[in-house]
Design a protein around this motif. Structure first.
Motif, PDB file in Angstrom:
ATOM      1  N   SER A  64      -2.039  12.527  -9.344  1.00  0.00           N
ATOM      2  CA  SER A  64      -0.893  12.185  -8.495  1.00  0.00           C
ATOM      3  C   SER A  64       0.411  12.176  -9.293  1.00  0.00           C
ATOM      4  CB  SER A  64      -1.114  10.827  -7.825  1.00  0.00           C
ATOM      5  OG  SER A  64      -1.186   9.777  -8.772  1.00  0.00           O
ATOM      6  N   SER A  68       3.610  13.925  -7.654  1.00  0.00           N
ATOM      7  CA  SER A  68       4.902  13.285  -7.403  1.00  0.00           C
ATOM      8  C   SER A  68       6.058  14.145  -7.919  1.00  0.00           C
ATOM      9  CB  SER A  68       4.942  11.893  -8.045  1.00  0.00           C
ATOM     10  OG  SER A  68       4.964  11.969  -9.460  1.00  0.00           O
ATOM     11  N   SER A 121      -1.525  12.971  -2.482  1.00  0.00           N
ATOM     12  CA  SER A 121      -0.954  11.630  -2.308  1.00  0.00           C
ATOM     13  C   SER A 121       0.347  11.494  -3.080  1.00  0.00           C
ATOM     14  CB  SER A 121      -1.949  10.556  -2.778  1.00  0.00           C
ATOM     15  OG  SER A 121      -3.095  10.538  -1.962  1.00  0.00           O
ATOM     16  N   GLY A 122       0.363  12.024  -4.306  1.00  0.00           N
ATOM     17  CA  GLY A 122       1.588  11.996  -5.094  1.00  0.00           C
ATOM     18  C   GLY A 122       2.691  12.833  -4.468  1.00  0.00           C
ATOM     19  N   TYR A 125       4.210  10.805  -1.252  1.00  0.00           N
ATOM     20  CA  TYR A 125       4.878   9.510  -1.409  1.00  0.00           C
ATOM     21  C   TYR A 125       6.407   9.623  -1.429  1.00  0.00           C
ATOM     22  CZ  TYR A 125       5.886   4.806  -3.042  1.00  0.00           C
ATOM     23  OH  TYR A 125       6.381   3.533  -3.156  1.00  0.00           O
ATOM     24  N   THR A 129       8.913   8.067   1.597  1.00  0.00           N
ATOM     25  CA  THR A 129      10.013   7.147   1.298  1.00  0.00           C
ATOM     26  C   THR A 129      11.335   7.689   1.819  1.00  0.00           C
ATOM     27  OG1 THR A 129       8.841   6.460  -0.714  1.00  0.00           O
ATOM     28  CG2 THR A 129      11.148   5.861  -0.548  1.00  0.00           C
ATOM     29  N   THR A 336       8.393  -2.389  -3.438  1.00  0.00           N
ATOM     30  CA  THR A 336       8.588  -1.226  -2.573  1.00  0.00           C
ATOM     31  C   THR A 336       9.895  -1.329  -1.806  1.00  0.00           C
ATOM     32  OG1 THR A 336       6.178  -1.034  -2.301  1.00  0.00           O
ATOM     33  CG2 THR A 336       7.558   0.123  -0.714  1.00  0.00           C
ATOM     34  N   SER A 352      11.519   6.918  -5.989  1.00  0.00           N
ATOM     35  CA  SER A 352      10.154   6.568  -5.601  1.00  0.00           C
ATOM     36  C   SER A 352       9.135   7.404  -6.366  1.00  0.00           C
ATOM     37  CB  SER A 352       9.969   6.745  -4.093  1.00  0.00           C
ATOM     38  OG  SER A 352      10.162   8.090  -3.711  1.00  0.00           O
ATOM     39  N   THR A 355       8.891   5.931  -9.780  1.00  0.00           N
ATOM     40  CA  THR A 355       8.113   4.694  -9.711  1.00  0.00           C
ATOM     41  C   THR A 355       6.629   4.988  -9.605  1.00  0.00           C
ATOM     42  OG1 THR A 355       9.953   3.570  -8.616  1.00  0.00           O
ATOM     43  CG2 THR A 355       7.792   2.566  -8.401  1.00  0.00           C
ATOM     44  N   TRP A 356       6.278   5.970  -8.767  1.00  0.00           N
ATOM     45  CA  TRP A 356       4.869   6.341  -8.581  1.00  0.00           C
ATOM     46  C   TRP A 356       4.259   6.802  -9.899  1.00  0.00           C
ATOM     47  CZ3 TRP A 356       1.670   6.576  -4.157  1.00  0.00           C
ATOM     48  CH2 TRP A 356       0.467   7.273  -4.321  1.00  0.00           C
ATOM     49  N   ARG A 357       4.963   7.697 -10.609  1.00  0.00           N
ATOM     50  CA  ARG A 357       4.435   8.224 -11.877  1.00  0.00           C
ATOM     51  C   ARG A 357       4.279   7.113 -12.900  1.00  0.00           C
ATOM     52  NH1 ARG A 357       8.055  12.454 -10.486  1.00  0.00           N
ATOM     53  NH2 ARG A 357       9.691  11.650 -11.848  1.00  0.00           N
ATOM     54  N   GLN A 359       3.751   3.953 -12.284  1.00  0.00           N
ATOM     55  CA  GLN A 359       2.610   3.132 -11.896  1.00  0.00           C
ATOM     56  C   GLN A 359       1.299   3.775 -12.328  1.00  0.00           C
ATOM     57  OE1 GLN A 359       4.024   2.479  -7.556  1.00  0.00           O
ATOM     58  NE2 GLN A 359       2.466   0.953  -7.890  1.00  0.00           N
TER      59      GLN A 359
END
Length: 407
Positions: A64, A68, A121-122, A125, A129, A336, A352, A355-357, A359
């Motif tokens: 992911s 992203s 999913s990546g 996201y 957002t 979030t 976002s 942030t995803w990467r 996480q």
């Protein structure tokens, strides 16, 4: 009390596209959960090695990171709804891999679908957002946080739960057929959402100037804090979550499964209930409250620390883990919301995605270290050492990026 759930209900009444999107992602999340159950249950039935099962966990998360990056790039040129429709159609095509794996006993094919789902999913996201930012009024942004919580709950409670119940009743091929129908129906609903979607906020004239600059140095301290808080939560939460089955094994060595599975359900239920308990009108105040963040994260870690004291009692363990994840996912909801709140439309997809990467990599790093400590010492030693270390790091982060700083 104006909870996130009430805020979501009001937004659903006001926006037809959000209703279509919600139904679409409930179905899609159900399908993702079924796929995960099919993969894990089939591998366990084939008596796959622990190394293979560990690889499945990593492949369900790490790709992911790349997704992203792709999603962030696509958001600059393509409508976010088109990106979401694309990911659903690609998810439908990806079901060829578990079909291949089940029919021809092919383990790499089962691993491939996990990687593809993580990749998609990546990708989705940042688009999701950006869609919330464009389609919701400023005071409706808490509803976006509630929607993300319900999407997650559909994956865990509907997809995984239904898959566990049906796996021994239906063949994997029948489950894959249900899975395919869920992706196809989701794509249709997203098309319906696109037909009624209306952009409420759009400022294309700002994009050229923003994209020419380096991103991180241009952010305010409050924006940097918003980006870093969710990875900080991953650092605190990932060791405990990864160790939960092993902790159950140490608490009840004679029959760990009878404790571990209910605890996993209690964890998911707490993750669902925590965000929905927040007052939508006070989200910004909550997000700026360092003490609340530390109390919630301390409560999360304290719950896991208390698990050995439950002496194997199922009900005590359920209450402890449920309460711990109510606290942790209140923090997740605030993080979030912070990204949605503090970034303009032309930056929110990039923020976002970043942030995803962060996480993903933080969770992978801390889970890896935790696994090494657990294998060489014990699960509880790994939990105590890594949780306290990460909580201290979050405390320093909150102090450096003080919430009193404003844009």
């Amino acid at each position: 009390m104006n909870t996130l759930l009430l805020a979501l209900i009001r937004a659903l009444r006001r926006h037809g596209w959000l209703r279509f999107l919600g139904f679409a992602y409930i179905l899609s999340s159900l399908g993702n959960g079924l796929t995960q159950v099919i993969v894990f249950s089939t591998l366990l039935h084939w008596q796959a090695s622990p190394a293979t099962l560990t690889l499945v966990y990593l492949l369900s998360m790490v790709p992911s990171f790349i997704g992203s990056l792709w999603g962030e790039t696509l958001c600059k040129h393509v409508s976010p709804l088109r990106i979401l429709i694309l990911t659903e159609l690609l998810g439908l095509l990806a079901l060829a891999f578990p079909l291949w794996g089940v029919l021809w006993h092919n383990i790499p094919a089962l691993l491939a679908v996990q990687s593809l789902e993580a990749l998609l999913s990546g990708m989705s996201y940042p688009a999701l957002t950006l869609l919330f930012k464009r389609g919701l009024h400023h005071d409706e942004l808490p509803a976006a946080t509630a929607m993300e919580t319900l999407i997650f709950a559909a994956h865990v409670l509907l997809g995984t739960g239904l898959g566990v119940l049906l796996f021994d009743v239906m063949s994997p091929l029948h489950l894959l057929a249900i899975d395919a129908l869920s992706f196809a129906a989701s794509a249709v609903l997203l098309l319906a959402s696109a037909s009624v979607f209306q952009v409420l906020t759009c400022h294309p004239e700002e994009k050229a100037t923003v994209m020419q600059k380096r991103f991180w140095p241009t952010l305010s301290p409050l924006q940097k804090r918003s980006v870093m808080l969710l990875p900080a939560l991953a650092a605190v939460g990932s060791p405990a979550m990864a160790l939960l089955p092993a902790l159950a094994q140490e608490v009840r060595p004679e029959d760990p499964a009878s404790l571990a599975l209910p605890l996993l359900f209690a964890r998911s239920l707490g993750q669902l209930c925590g965000p929905l308990m927040l007052d939508a009108r006070k989200m910004q105040r909550y997000g700026a409250n360092n003490r609340l963040w530390l109390v919630c994260l301390g409560g999360f870690i304290g719950g896991y620390f208390l698990l050995p004291l439950s002496a194997g009692s199922l009900w005590a363990g359920l209450v402890i883990i449920f309460s711990a994840h109510v606290a942790s996912n209140m923090v997740f909801a605030l993080g979030t919301f912070g990204v949605l709140k503090h970034f303009p439309e032309d930056q929110v997809a990039r923020a976002s995605a970043m942030t995803w990467r962060s996480q993903v990599m933080t969770a992978a790093f801390f889970t890896g270290i935790t696994s090494v400590i657990a294998n060489n010492l014990s699960a509880f030693t790994a939990l105590y050492s890594m949780s306290l270390l990460s909580l201290g790091g979050v405390g320093v982060l909150l102090w450096v990026y003080s919430a009193s700083t404003t844009d």
